[in-house]
Design a protein around this motif. Structure first.
Motif, PDB file in Angstrom:
ATOM      1  N   SER A 270      21.343   5.586 -18.667  1.00  0.00           N
ATOM      2  CA  SER A 270      21.463   6.266 -17.373  1.00  0.00           C
ATOM      3  C   SER A 270      22.479   7.399 -17.441  1.00  0.00           C
ATOM      4  CB  SER A 270      21.873   5.278 -16.280  1.00  0.00           C
ATOM      5  OG  SER A 270      20.861   4.332 -16.030  1.00  0.00           O
ATOM      6  N   ALA A 271      23.582   7.170 -18.160  1.00  0.00           N
ATOM      7  CA  ALA A 271      24.605   8.214 -18.288  1.00  0.00           C
ATOM      8  C   ALA A 271      24.049   9.445 -18.989  1.00  0.00           C
ATOM      9  CB  ALA A 271      25.816   7.662 -19.051  1.00  0.00           C
ATOM     10  N   ILE A 272      23.295   9.232 -20.060  1.00  0.00           N
ATOM     11  CA  ILE A 272      22.688  10.360 -20.775  1.00  0.00           C
ATOM     12  C   ILE A 272      21.641  11.032 -19.899  1.00  0.00           C
ATOM     13  CG2 ILE A 272      21.424  11.055 -22.844  1.00  0.00           C
ATOM     14  CD1 ILE A 272      22.590   8.552 -24.228  1.00  0.00           C
ATOM     15  N   ALA A 273      20.855  10.223 -19.179  1.00  0.00           N
ATOM     16  CA  ALA A 273      19.823  10.767 -18.304  1.00  0.00           C
ATOM     17  C   ALA A 273      20.435  11.615 -17.197  1.00  0.00           C
ATOM     18  CB  ALA A 273      18.993   9.630 -17.700  1.00  0.00           C
ATOM     19  N   LEU A 274      21.501  11.134 -16.574  1.00  0.00           N
ATOM     20  CA  LEU A 274      22.133  11.889 -15.496  1.00  0.00           C
ATOM     21  C   LEU A 274      22.807  13.160 -16.006  1.00  0.00           C
ATOM     22  CD1 LEU A 274      23.623   9.058 -13.266  1.00  0.00           C
ATOM     23  CD2 LEU A 274      21.995  10.814 -12.559  1.00  0.00           C
TER      24      LEU A 274
ATOM     25  N   LEU B  38      15.465   2.039 -11.618  1.00  0.00           N
ATOM     26  CA  LEU B  38      15.400   3.062 -12.659  1.00  0.00           C
ATOM     27  C   LEU B  38      13.980   3.560 -12.910  1.00  0.00           C
ATOM     28  CD1 LEU B  38      18.013   1.386 -14.980  1.00  0.00           C
ATOM     29  CD2 LEU B  38      18.263   3.596 -13.841  1.00  0.00           C
ATOM     30  N   ARG B  39      12.997   2.784 -12.514  1.00  0.00           N
ATOM     31  CA  ARG B  39      11.619   3.273 -12.630  1.00  0.00           C
ATOM     32  C   ARG B  39      11.336   4.397 -11.649  1.00  0.00           C
ATOM     33  NH1 ARG B  39       8.308  -2.454 -12.842  1.00  0.00           N
ATOM     34  NH2 ARG B  39       8.758  -3.011 -15.021  1.00  0.00           N
ATOM     35  N   LEU B  40      11.898   4.295 -10.447  1.00  0.00           N
ATOM     36  CA  LEU B  40      11.659   5.349  -9.454  1.00  0.00           C
ATOM     37  C   LEU B  40      12.172   6.709  -9.925  1.00  0.00           C
ATOM     38  CD1 LEU B  40      11.677   5.193  -5.674  1.00  0.00           C
ATOM     39  CD2 LEU B  40      13.138   6.898  -6.731  1.00  0.00           C
ATOM     40  N   PRO B  41      13.415   6.815 -10.448  1.00  0.00           N
ATOM     41  CA  PRO B  41      13.838   8.106 -10.992  1.00  0.00           C
ATOM     42  C   PRO B  41      12.929   8.599 -12.117  1.00  0.00           C
ATOM     43  CG  PRO B  41      15.724   6.665 -10.743  1.00  0.00           C
ATOM     44  CD  PRO B  41      14.511   5.828 -10.481  1.00  0.00           C
ATOM     45  N   ALA B  42      12.462   7.669 -12.952  1.00  0.00           N
ATOM     46  CA  ALA B  42      11.593   8.065 -14.056  1.00  0.00           C
ATOM     47  C   ALA B  42      10.306   8.709 -13.548  1.00  0.00           C
ATOM     48  CB  ALA B  42      11.281   6.854 -14.928  1.00  0.00           C
TER      49      ALA B  42
ATOM     50  N   TRP C 220      12.063   9.569 -19.651  1.00  0.00           N
ATOM     51  CA  TRP C 220      11.978   8.644 -20.787  1.00  0.00           C
ATOM     52  C   TRP C 220      13.225   7.757 -20.861  1.00  0.00           C
ATOM     53  CZ3 TRP C 220      14.778   9.213 -25.664  1.00  0.00           C
ATOM     54  CH2 TRP C 220      14.393   8.262 -26.610  1.00  0.00           C
ATOM     55  N   LEU C 221      14.403   8.348 -20.667  1.00  0.00           N
ATOM     56  CA  LEU C 221      15.643   7.575 -20.706  1.00  0.00           C
ATOM     57  C   LEU C 221      15.714   6.582 -19.548  1.00  0.00           C
ATOM     58  CD1 LEU C 221      18.065  10.477 -21.658  1.00  0.00           C
ATOM     59  CD2 LEU C 221      17.607   8.458 -23.059  1.00  0.00           C
ATOM     60  N   ALA C 222      15.227   6.991 -18.375  1.00  0.00           N
ATOM     61  CA  ALA C 222      15.232   6.080 -17.224  1.00  0.00           C
ATOM     62  C   ALA C 222      14.297   4.895 -17.459  1.00  0.00           C
ATOM     63  CB  ALA C 222      14.838   6.838 -15.960  1.00  0.00           C
ATOM     64  N   PHE C 223      13.129   5.157 -18.066  1.00  0.00           N
ATOM     65  CA  PHE C 223      12.226   4.056 -18.403  1.00  0.00           C
ATOM     66  C   PHE C 223      12.887   3.094 -19.399  1.00  0.00           C
ATOM     67  CE2 PHE C 223       8.437   6.696 -17.033  1.00  0.00           C
ATOM     68  CZ  PHE C 223       8.033   5.807 -16.056  1.00  0.00           C
ATOM     69  N   LEU C 224      13.568   3.658 -20.397  1.00  0.00           N
ATOM     70  CA  LEU C 224      14.276   2.803 -21.362  1.00  0.00           C
ATOM     71  C   LEU C 224      15.346   1.974 -20.661  1.00  0.00           C
ATOM     72  CD1 LEU C 224      14.860   5.070 -24.508  1.00  0.00           C
ATOM     73  CD2 LEU C 224      13.302   3.133 -24.290  1.00  0.00           C
TER      74      LEU C 224
END
Length: 361
Positions: free
Chosen positions: A166-170, A234-238, A346-350
């Motif tokens: 999440s940190a990398i995604a944000l 986290l799926r919703l952001p993805a 992709w990161l949010a799905f992970l």
């Protein structure tokens, strides 16, 4: 970005109401000092002071807010809190310009500093610190983490894979939303010959309204979906990023200003809907005595790396494309930057796959 870390450390162990009041008072006074500045360095020092005060408020505010609401209402609470920034932007956009035109920038800064001091009085006497009412429970929890250093806290957070992804995604989210999108007004003026007044009124207004709708709607939808399956945090952001990417790419390719506004508004709603969900997921896994630090670390990476590198990379790519595409170069650069949202998805799905394992009380 940097000062958020020590303030967050304090917030995780102290009275958050006092920290918020102190931060608000400090940045309001610094705002007034900006208006009183007589030299460049005085103005720069006061502006840094504003940033220091703001850095102390957000992690403590989120940590306190999460304690006020049960888990199934937290995304909506964080959405309303996050949308306050958009409302402030609208007020500054509408009222600030009139104040500056009528009274000048110095008096305008004095005018906007005064309400902050009044609100600081309200936070001091109106907010409640739940830790005082639950003193024994907090003391026991604090005793368990009392010897945990900043390094140990960061290590615990980083070992939670849902938080790490999440940190990398944000960070990448901020790279695009807080960085690359700063060039949109320039693109509209260069590629579509839209005058600055129309850009400010139409694009500025549409962007703010879509962000407000997206943030509030995202918070509501996150809470509903998370009741069925917590992984939707986290799926919703993805899925939002997946849907927003082609809209933004297409928007930067079109030549119609009004078509751009339409596609940009829908994409803006989707992008804004992600923040309440990401932050709710963070508070779900970080642990109650690490909440402020968890938020501060996210904001550190989002501000320093994401928002810092976004404009730089977008500008470099635009300059490289300029000899080949002329006035359209910036649009192609922005379209390329939009693809970073697929990496966010992709990161949010992970992260969603590891959420349940990382959940902490």
């Amino acid at each position: 970005a940097v000062m958020g870390i020590p303030f967050a450390r304090w917030a995780d162990r102290g009275n958050r109401k006092h920290i918020i009041t102190l931060a608000l008072t400090f940045w309001s006074l610094m705002t007034a000092l900006c208006g009183a500045a007589q030299t460049f360095w005085q103005l720069a020092f006061a502006r840094v002071g504003v940033g220091v005060g703001e850095a102390g408020s957000l992690p403590a505010s989120q940590s306190l807010l999460v304690d006020y609401f049960p888990a199934h209402q937290r995304a909506r609470a964080l959405a309303i809190f996050t949308s306050a920034g958009t409302v402030g932007y609208l007020l500054a956009f509408i009222g600030g310009s009139h104040l500056v035109a009528q009274y000048g920038w110095r008096l305008t800064l004095f005018a906007v500093a005064a309400p902050g001091l009044l609100i600081a009085m309200f936070t001091m006497w109106g907010l409640k610190e739940p830790r005082i009412a639950l003193k024994s429970q907090f003391a026991a929890a604090r005793a368990g983490q009392g010897t945990e250093s900043v390094t140990a806290t960061l290590r615990v957070l980083w070992h939670k894979r849902s938080y790490r992804y999440s940190a990398i995604a944000l960070t990448l989210w901020a790279f695009f939303a807080y960085g690359a999108l700063l060039f949109v007004p320039s693109h509209l003026m260069r590629a579509m010959n839209v005058d600055l007044k129309a850009v400010g009124t139409a694009y500025g207004g549409v962007s703010a309204i879509s962000a407000l709708i997206g943030t509030l709607g995202g918070g509501w939808l996150t809470d509903r979906l998370a009741r069925r399956d917590r992984r939707w945090l986290l799926r919703l952001p993805a899925w939002s990023m997946v849907l927003a990417t082609p809209l933004y790419v297409a928007a930067f390719m079109v030549q119609s200003f009004w078509l751009f506004l339409l596609m940009g508004a829908v994409a803006g709603c989707l992008v804004s809907a992600t923040l309440p969900a990401f932050f709710t997921a963070t508070h779900t896994v970080c642990g109650s005595n690490r909440r402020a630090m968890a938020v501060a670390v996210l904001l550190f990476f989002m501000s320093l790396i994401g928002a810092g590198l976004g404009p730089v990379v977008t500008g470099i790519v635009s300059d490289l494309l300029l000899p080949h595409f002329g006035a359209q170069a910036l649009g192609y650069s922005l379209a390329a930057m939009s693809l970073s949202m697929l990496v966010v998805a992709w990161l949010a799905f992970l992260a969603s796959k590891h959420l349940e394992c990382d959940v902490a009380a």
